[in-house]
Design a protein around this motif. Structure first.
Motif, PDB file in Angstrom:
ATOM      1  N   TRP A   1       0.635  -1.227  -0.041  1.00  0.00           N
ATOM      2  CA  TRP A   1      -0.019  -0.129   0.034  1.00  0.00           C
ATOM      3  C   TRP A   1       0.879   1.076  -0.034  1.00  0.00           C
ATOM      4  CZ3 TRP A   1      -0.161   4.068   3.426  1.00  0.00           C
ATOM      5  CH2 TRP A   1      -1.150   5.068   3.400  1.00  0.00           C
ATOM      6  N   MET A   2       1.830   1.358   0.927  1.00  0.00           N
ATOM      7  CA  MET A   2       2.728   2.405   0.907  1.00  0.00           C
ATOM      8  C   MET A   2       3.535   2.391  -0.438  1.00  0.00           C
ATOM      9  SD  MET A   2       4.054   4.712   3.209  1.00  0.00           S
ATOM     10  CE  MET A   2       3.822   4.053   4.825  1.00  0.00           C
ATOM     11  N   ALA A   3       3.967   1.738  -0.795  1.00  0.00           N
ATOM     12  CA  ALA A   3       4.901   1.769  -2.277  1.00  0.00           C
ATOM     13  C   ALA A   3       4.038   2.097  -3.358  1.00  0.00           C
ATOM     14  CB  ALA A   3       5.378   0.335  -2.507  1.00  0.00           C
ATOM     15  N   VAL A   4       2.647   1.786  -3.390  1.00  0.00           N
ATOM     16  CA  VAL A   4       1.727   1.976  -4.571  1.00  0.00           C
ATOM     17  C   VAL A   4       1.283   3.471  -4.335  1.00  0.00           C
ATOM     18  CG1 VAL A   4      -0.563   1.643  -5.514  1.00  0.00           C
ATOM     19  CG2 VAL A   4       0.900  -0.337  -4.951  1.00  0.00           C
ATOM     20  N   HIS A   5       0.904   3.855  -3.344  1.00  0.00           N
ATOM     21  CA  HIS A   5       0.590   5.240  -2.919  1.00  0.00           C
ATOM     22  C   HIS A   5       1.582   6.277  -3.232  1.00  0.00           C
ATOM     23  CE1 HIS A   5      -2.955   3.313  -1.456  1.00  0.00           C
ATOM     24  NE2 HIS A   5      -3.322   4.491  -1.305  1.00  0.00           N
ATOM     25  N   LEU A   6       2.802   5.915  -2.906  1.00  0.00           N
ATOM     26  CA  LEU A   6       3.867   6.788  -3.302  1.00  0.00           C
ATOM     27  C   LEU A   6       4.372   6.922  -4.623  1.00  0.00           C
ATOM     28  CD1 LEU A   6       6.345   6.174  -0.207  1.00  0.00           C
ATOM     29  CD2 LEU A   6       4.843   8.156  -0.562  1.00  0.00           C
ATOM     30  N   PHE A   7       4.059   5.831  -5.391  1.00  0.00           N
ATOM     31  CA  PHE A   7       4.524   5.677  -6.704  1.00  0.00           C
ATOM     32  C   PHE A   7       3.459   6.313  -7.634  1.00  0.00           C
ATOM     33  CE2 PHE A   7       3.789   3.684 -11.017  1.00  0.00           C
ATOM     34  CZ  PHE A   7       4.960   3.729 -11.357  1.00  0.00           C
ATOM     35  N   TYR A   8       2.305   6.410  -7.278  1.00  0.00           N
ATOM     36  CA  TYR A   8       1.243   7.253  -8.105  1.00  0.00           C
ATOM     37  C   TYR A   8       1.108   8.538  -7.790  1.00  0.00           C
ATOM     38  CZ  TYR A   8      -0.231   3.115 -10.548  1.00  0.00           C
ATOM     39  OH  TYR A   8      -0.188   1.867 -11.505  1.00  0.00           O
ATOM     40  N   LEU A   9       1.581   9.088  -6.683  1.00  0.00           N
ATOM     41  CA  LEU A   9       1.856  10.604  -6.512  1.00  0.00           C
ATOM     42  C   LEU A   9       2.466  11.357  -7.595  1.00  0.00           C
ATOM     43  CD1 LEU A   9       2.695  11.075  -2.639  1.00  0.00           C
ATOM     44  CD2 LEU A   9       0.708  12.051  -4.022  1.00  0.00           C
ATOM     45  N   LEU A  10       1.888  12.454  -7.927  1.00  0.00           N
ATOM     46  CA  LEU A  10       2.418  13.518  -9.059  1.00  0.00           C
ATOM     47  C   LEU A  10       3.484  14.105  -8.616  1.00  0.00           C
ATOM     48  CD1 LEU A  10      -1.184  14.361 -10.567  1.00  0.00           C
ATOM     49  CD2 LEU A  10       0.538  12.659 -11.542  1.00  0.00           C
ATOM     50  N   GLY A  11       4.587  13.977  -9.153  1.00  0.00           N
ATOM     51  CA  GLY A  11       5.878  14.917  -9.089  1.00  0.00           C
ATOM     52  C   GLY A  11       6.529  14.149  -7.795  1.00  0.00           C
ATOM     53  N   GLY A  12       7.906  14.314  -8.258  1.00  0.00           N
ATOM     54  CA  GLY A  12       8.914  13.802  -7.145  1.00  0.00           C
ATOM     55  C   GLY A  12       9.014  14.319  -5.962  1.00  0.00           C
ATOM     56  N   ARG A  13       8.686  15.901  -6.180  1.00  0.00           N
ATOM     57  CA  ARG A  13       8.928  16.493  -4.654  1.00  0.00           C
ATOM     58  C   ARG A  13       7.735  15.811  -3.786  1.00  0.00           C
ATOM     59  NH1 ARG A  13       6.301  20.950  -2.986  1.00  0.00           N
ATOM     60  NH2 ARG A  13       5.368  21.339  -4.798  1.00  0.00           N
ATOM     61  N   ASN A  14       6.614  15.850  -4.464  1.00  0.00           N
ATOM     62  CA  ASN A  14       5.497  15.297  -3.637  1.00  0.00           C
ATOM     63  C   ASN A  14       5.761  13.799  -3.061  1.00  0.00           C
ATOM     64  OD1 ASN A  14       4.443  17.654  -4.417  1.00  0.00           O
ATOM     65  ND2 ASN A  14       2.420  16.402  -5.159  1.00  0.00           N
ATOM     66  N   ARG A  15       6.510  12.990  -3.919  1.00  0.00           N
ATOM     67  CA  ARG A  15       6.550  11.688  -3.535  1.00  0.00           C
ATOM     68  C   ARG A  15       7.856  11.552  -2.278  1.00  0.00           C
ATOM     69  NH1 ARG A  15       7.200  10.785  -9.207  1.00  0.00           N
ATOM     70  NH2 ARG A  15       5.384   9.915 -10.024  1.00  0.00           N
ATOM     71  N   LEU A  16       8.644  12.543  -2.315  1.00  0.00           N
ATOM     72  CA  LEU A  16       9.920  12.549  -1.448  1.00  0.00           C
ATOM     73  C   LEU A  16       9.195  13.128  -0.083  1.00  0.00           C
ATOM     74  CD1 LEU A  16      12.633  12.406  -0.448  1.00  0.00           C
ATOM     75  CD2 LEU A  16      13.195  14.771  -1.487  1.00  0.00           C
ATOM     76  N   ALA A  17       8.403  14.312  -0.317  1.00  0.00           N
ATOM     77  CA  ALA A  17       7.691  14.926   1.150  1.00  0.00           C
ATOM     78  C   ALA A  17       6.886  13.863   1.814  1.00  0.00           C
ATOM     79  CB  ALA A  17       6.988  16.254   0.651  1.00  0.00           C
ATOM     80  N   ALA A  18       6.024  13.118   0.803  1.00  0.00           N
ATOM     81  CA  ALA A  18       5.026  12.369   1.529  1.00  0.00           C
ATOM     82  C   ALA A  18       5.922  11.098   2.134  1.00  0.00           C
ATOM     83  CB  ALA A  18       4.008  11.633   0.390  1.00  0.00           C
ATOM     84  N   MET A  19       6.889  10.589   1.648  1.00  0.00           N
ATOM     85  CA  MET A  19       7.756   9.301   1.911  1.00  0.00           C
ATOM     86  C   MET A  19       8.182   9.899   3.207  1.00  0.00           C
ATOM     87  SD  MET A  19      10.725   7.245   0.292  1.00  0.00           S
ATOM     88  CE  MET A  19      11.652   8.899   0.083  1.00  0.00           C
ATOM     89  N   VAL A  20       8.806  11.041   3.467  1.00  0.00           N
ATOM     90  CA  VAL A  20       9.411  11.499   4.721  1.00  0.00           C
ATOM     91  C   VAL A  20       8.242  11.838   5.865  1.00  0.00           C
ATOM     92  CG1 VAL A  20      10.474  13.631   5.980  1.00  0.00           C
ATOM     93  CG2 VAL A  20      11.428  12.790   3.620  1.00  0.00           C
ATOM     94  N   ASN A  21       7.408  12.484   5.490  1.00  0.00           N
ATOM     95  CA  ASN A  21       6.348  12.511   6.618  1.00  0.00           C
ATOM     96  C   ASN A  21       5.615  11.356   7.029  1.00  0.00           C
ATOM     97  OD1 ASN A  21       6.335  15.464   6.752  1.00  0.00           O
ATOM     98  ND2 ASN A  21       5.166  15.640   4.886  1.00  0.00           N
ATOM     99  N   LEU A  22       5.278  10.451   5.977  1.00  0.00           N
ATOM    100  CA  LEU A  22       4.636   8.916   6.396  1.00  0.00           C
ATOM    101  C   LEU A  22       5.554   8.024   7.095  1.00  0.00           C
ATOM    102  CD1 LEU A  22       2.441   8.466   3.375  1.00  0.00           C
ATOM    103  CD2 LEU A  22       1.665   8.899   5.565  1.00  0.00           C
ATOM    104  N   GLY A  23       6.845   8.283   6.534  1.00  0.00           N
ATOM    105  CA  GLY A  23       8.090   7.266   7.224  1.00  0.00           C
ATOM    106  C   GLY A  23       8.331   7.952   8.545  1.00  0.00           C
ATOM    107  N   SER A  24       8.109   9.244   8.948  1.00  0.00           N
ATOM    108  CA  SER A  24       8.333   9.600  10.331  1.00  0.00           C
ATOM    109  C   SER A  24       7.537   9.085  11.196  1.00  0.00           C
ATOM    110  CB  SER A  24       8.831  10.789  10.387  1.00  0.00           C
ATOM    111  OG  SER A  24       7.645  11.854   9.746  1.00  0.00           O
TER     112      SER A  24
END
Length: 430
Positions: free
Chosen positions: A379-402
């Protein structure tokens, strides 16, 4: 304001109404086609709706899940963006009128407007319940949650805090799970003045099971997971009325609540009724097996807004919309070239829903169901993959990861300027 029309072009003009999953997929798939594309949306951004509940529960910034629609021109020069709301469509002249009086003319039209909350005519639902289908609604819900907690601190916890989530689909389940973790993990640290045991979460679902499209084993796992997190499940229960202070169920029982989250269903936007297109079940636009709007050769509808002939609808998920958008773009390019394209066939890649940290369910056609931590990682991988824009993916990964990795130490919440309603002495500050 004088009427302004688009500059005539020798190339076919494709107009796409709606910058969501379906509309953007169509626009991008036309990048190399010999056409001019105009994308129209009432907002200047596209929203990744599957993660709206993470904004509402203070885990993500709204900017993490939104994407500036005009930035599509950075990699696609045959597209222009128009910020506006469609007020009418004249199919005889192939023209679209916007609220500012401007007119856009088209050779091919793709309707991908998505849907909005459906309150099913239930008294008080539209006035008192809080839907979760736009960024604005997610932020409003986030601010109400924070304001309610802060108010309880200032006043003293005289009454129990109660939240009701209406709807046992993916949105309702994910929202209930996130609220439960907010209460169980974060409130004891961030709100020591409040008793988490006096904060109650109730999920109401009219059917006898959660996640209706999923297999029974995953439905049962979801039920157990929510109950383990302390969510009060009211299955087989309908909503008769929504009041300011709670919900009346189908049996006339009153369930008190300070916040009612509406995740019960969707319907098309009211404005579509004036667009001169046939509508079927749920007021969705009727299409054929080539995703053409019935009765029109050059008008198409994709995603949640569309329903096939015979009221056979695809799942209202991101994948059908994205595949439909790509298919219509391919069909338009083929029509221009005088070629034929077979009927649209949807490839079901599966369905996902998360209950909370390390807990999710995955159902894929032809494969065994997956639950628990493996499904959560997917679920985490799929949602990060389909987010639009590399900046959004990075920010979401950091926030959800923390949030999920350091859940026992990191209790920071992403909040806004929540209005302070009460002074320290408990009197109104308004």
């Amino acid at each position: 304001m004088a009427e302004r029309e688009t500059i005539p072009s020798k190339r076919p003009h494709v107009v796409v109404i709606g910058g969501g999953f379906g509309g953007l997929s169509a626009v991008r798939a036309l990048r190399r086609a010999d056409v001019d594309v105009t994308l129209i949306d009432r907002r200047t951004y596209s929203t990744f709706q599957p993660l709206l509940y993470q904004v509402a529960t203070m885990a993500l910034n709204p900017g993490d899940i939104t994407w500036f629609l005009r930035s599509i021109r950075s990699r696609q020069k045959n597209v222009r963006f128009v910020n506006g709301t469609v007020t009418g469509i004249d199919h005889d002249t192939k023209s679209i009128t916007l609220t500012n009086g401007n007119v856009e003319r088209y050779d091919y039209l793709i309707l991908a407007t998505g849907v909005t909350a459906n309150f099913f005519g239930i008294p008080g639902a539209a006035e008192h319940a809080m839907p979760l289908y736009t960024r604005t609604q997610a932020l409003a819900l986030r601010d109400v949650i924070v304001a309610t907690l802060e108010e309880a601190v200032v006043r003293g916890q005289k009454d129990d805090l109660r939240v009701i989530v209406v709807g046992g689909g993916a949105t309702g389940v994910e929202m209930a799970g996130a609220l439960a973790e907010l209460r169980n993990n974060d409130m004891p640290v961030t709100y020591p003045e409040l008793d988490p045991q006096r904060t109650h979460l109730t999920l109401i679902e009219m059917q006898d099971a959660l996640l209706g499209p999923f297999v029974p084993s995953l439905q049962k796992y979801t039920k157990r997971s929510l109950e383990k997190r302390g969510v009060d499940l009211r299955l087989g229960t309908s909503v008769k009325e929504v009041r300011k202070d709670g919900v009346v169920d189908g049996d006339g029982n009153f369930i008190p609540a300070g916040i009612v989250v509406w995740a019960s269903g969707v319907t098309t936007h009211e404005s579509i009724k004036s667009w001169g297109v046939p509508q079927g079940r749920g007021d969705r636009i009727k299409i054929d097996d080539h995703l053409r709007v019935q009765g029109f050769d050059n008008v198409f509808a994709v995603g949640d807004v569309a329903v096939e002939d015979g009221d056979r609808a695809l799942p209202q998920l991101a994948q059908p919309a994205m595949q439909g958008g790509k298919y219509v773009a391919r069909l338009i390019a083929a029509k221009i070239a005088g070629e034929q394209v077979p009927a649209f066939r949807y490839w079901d890649k599966g369905s996902l829903a998360t209950i909370g940290r390390s807990s999710a369910v995955l159902q894929t056609k032809g494969l065994p169901p997956v639950k628990g931590f493996p499904a959560w990682i997917i679920w985490m991988a799929v949602h990060l993959f389909y987010l639009l824009g590399g900046r959004n993916r990075l920010a979401a990964m950091v926030n959800l990861g923390s949030k999920y990795i350091f859940w026992h130490r990191n209790h920071n919440a992403i909040v806004g300027d929540t209005p302070v309603k009460f002074r320290d002495d408990g009197t109104s500050a308004a």
